[in-house]
Write a protein that holds these residues in place. Structure first.
Motif, PDB file in Angstrom:
ATOM      1  N   ASN A   1      23.083  22.574   5.776  1.00 24.52           N
ATOM      2  CA  ASN A   1      24.328  22.165   6.414  1.00 24.52           C
ATOM      3  C   ASN A   1      25.435  23.186   6.181  1.00 24.52           C
ATOM      4  O   ASN A   1      26.047  23.691   7.106  1.00 24.52           O
TER       5      ASN A   1
ATOM      6  N   ASP B   1      28.984  17.233  20.140  1.00 23.06           N
ATOM      7  CA  ASP B   1      30.446  17.173  20.067  1.00 23.06           C
ATOM      8  C   ASP B   1      30.880  18.038  18.896  1.00 23.06           C
ATOM      9  O   ASP B   1      30.093  18.829  18.367  1.00 23.06           O
ATOM     10  N   ALA B   2      32.129  17.926  18.489  1.00 29.80           N
ATOM     11  CA  ALA B   2      32.631  18.818  17.444  1.00 29.80           C
ATOM     12  C   ALA B   2      31.983  18.536  16.086  1.00 29.80           C
ATOM     13  O   ALA B   2      31.934  19.427  15.236  1.00 29.80           O
ATOM     14  N   GLN B   3      31.463  17.310  15.864  1.00 30.18           N
ATOM     15  CA  GLN B   3      30.899  16.953  14.570  1.00 30.18           C
ATOM     16  C   GLN B   3      29.375  17.010  14.553  1.00 30.18           C
ATOM     17  O   GLN B   3      28.785  17.558  13.628  1.00 30.18           O
ATOM     18  N   ASN B   4      28.703  16.444  15.557  1.00 26.83           N
ATOM     19  CA  ASN B   4      27.251  16.293  15.529  1.00 26.83           C
ATOM     20  C   ASN B   4      26.608  16.855  16.789  1.00 26.83           C
ATOM     21  O   ASN B   4      27.241  16.911  17.853  1.00 26.83           O
TER      22      ASN B   4
ATOM     23  N   ALA C   1      24.606  18.298  11.798  1.00 23.31           N
ATOM     24  CA  ALA C   1      25.989  18.754  11.886  1.00 23.31           C
ATOM     25  C   ALA C   1      26.075  19.950  12.830  1.00 23.31           C
ATOM     26  O   ALA C   1      25.247  20.866  12.762  1.00 23.31           O
ATOM     27  N   THR C   2      27.042  19.936  13.711  1.00 19.55           N
ATOM     28  CA  THR C   2      27.170  21.013  14.703  1.00 19.55           C
ATOM     29  C   THR C   2      27.315  22.392  14.072  1.00 19.55           C
ATOM     30  O   THR C   2      26.705  23.349  14.558  1.00 19.55           O
TER      31      THR C   2
END
Length: 436
Positions: A417, A399-402, A366-367
């Motif tokens: 996380n 990206d914004a999620q991963n 997760a980013t």
């Protein structure tokens, strides 16, 4: 005679002894020698001197050992303590001791690294503007003088609502023309009916009937023309005695965003005196460089984020310019956003994130789990015995999620996380306390 010479001889012998002793003393003074001593005494003094020299040398060495040995021992012990501290610091570097109860209280949650689809995004600066398809610039279309102004700047108006009243000579002339054409039309209609009846009764010639019919058709056209002229400028027939009254009304539902009219002010027929815009829909406009045009297409999904506050909205690209500006070397593009609450105000700067494509990666996290320590060194906290460790990682696409992990984690490995920023803060505190 023998008795007289005996004292003289003794005197001479004494003088000679004195001279010999004086010569011996002078010789000893000149050559630095001592008078001869008995052998035993000399040997005793020699042994005593050697013993004294040995004692002095051993004492000197002992004193040197006393002076140097404690310092060397202290330096040795200090070096060992520094080595042990350095080894302990190296061992604990990036290590945060935290029991399970404290971690749960801090909101720390775990997840497992694994494959994911990561989209390659493109971020472009933009600005919120009026939706020109739902914005009207109100112009009077006739010259006149403002008699009253009913609308105020920022006022919400409905379609057809009165904005201002003008006094216009042009409107007066057109209404007079309409009234005259209507009178001529009534006369032409009466003449036509009479001629028609006379022709049917065989009293008048057909030519008179046809001529009356022609005049009626021309009167109808003239009246319709006068009516259309008034309709074109948004004026009705008006009431008697107020032929010059002209009313400006709102062309659509919206907000008065511009106002350039006050009572008594003279305006021309092309002056924009009001601007009314329906702010329930706005545009997010951006400039796209030529190199980014292949990734910006009509229908692409986009996320618009405000730069001044935390607010995001999703939309799609509605328009991409076909030409590139000669000065800016960019093409215009825009996204239509629904704005029911009025959050997106025209003039607000935004960032537009476009998702161009996605790619599958083997290991991702997760980013928000990625933190940076020691400047810009990316780390991910992983659980270990007794706490957590800041694991250095090498990252790839994101990206914004991963975010893709190239080195440092393997698929299926647990990592922190939620709550990673809290762990970073605690690690910083522990490091600062250790330094002090």
């Amino acid at each position: 005679m023998n008795q007289s010479s005996s004292p003289k001889r003794r005197t001479a012998v004494a003088i000679a002894a004195i001279l010999v002793l004086g010569a011996a003393a002078a010789t000893a003074i000149v050559y630095g020698t001592q008078p001869a001593k008995p052998a035993a005494e000399a040997n005793g003094h020699e042994h005593a001197g050697k013993a004294h020299d040995q004692d002095a040398e051993s004492g000197h060495k002992h004193e040197e050992e006393k002076e140097h040995a404690p310092g060397d021992r202290h330096e040795h012990e200090e070096g060992e303590s520094k080595d042990e501290a350095r080894g302990e610091q190296e061992h604990d570097e990036g290590m945060l001791k935290l029991d399970a109860e404290r971690a749960r209280t801090a909101g720390v949650t775990l997840a497992q690294a694994g494959p994911a689809a990561i989209g390659s995004s493109l971020q472009l600066p933009g600005e919120i503007r009026f939706n020109e398809d739902r914005t009207a610039h109100v112009v009077p279309r006739v010259a006149g003088v403002a008699e009253s102004v009913a609308a105020n700047l920022g006022q919400v108006v409905k379609k057809g609502q009165l904005l201002a009243v003008l006094s216009s000579p042009a409107v007066s002339e057109q209404r007079s023309e309409l009234m005259a054409s209507q009178k001529r039309l009534a006369l032409a209609r009466t003449t036509y009916q009479r001629e028609k009846q006379l022709w049917q009764e065989k009293i008048s010639a057909e030519q008179d009937y046809l001529q009356a019919q022609q005049l009626l058709r021309e009167a109808e056209i003239a009246a319709a023309n006068a009516q259309q002229k008034l309709a074109a400028i948004g004026a009705g027939a008006g009431s008697s005695g107020r032929l010059n009254r002209f009313e400006l009304r709102a062309p659509l539902d919206g907000v008065v965003v511009e106002k350039h009219l006050s009572v008594g002010e003279a305006v021309q027929d092309s002056t924009a005196v009001f601007t009314v815009s329906d702010l329930r829909s706005v545009w997010a406009e951006m400039k796209v460089a030529a190199s980014d045009l292949p990734f910006v297409r009509v229908g692409e999904k986009a996320v618009v984020q405000a730069t001044a506050f935390e607010s995001r909205a999703s939309g799609t690209v509605a328009y991409v310019g076909a030409l590139i500006g000669q000065d800016t070397r960019t093409a215009p593009a825009r996204i239509t956003l629904d704005n029911p609450d009025g959050i997106w105000r025209p003039g607000l700067f935004v960032n537009v994130n476009l998702t161009a494509s996605s790619q599958q990666v083997a290991v991702s996290i997760a980013t928000p789990a990625v933190q940076k320590i020691d400047g810009d060194k990316p780390v991910v906290f992983v659980p270990v015995d007794g706490g957590f460790k800041a694991q250095a990682v090498k990252l790839g696409k994101a990206d914004a999620q991963n975010t893709e992990v190239l080195q440092g984690l393997t698929a299926g490995q647990s990592y922190v996380n939620g709550g990673s920023f809290i762990l970073k803060s605690e690690l910083g505190k522990a490091t600062a306390e250790h330094v002090h």
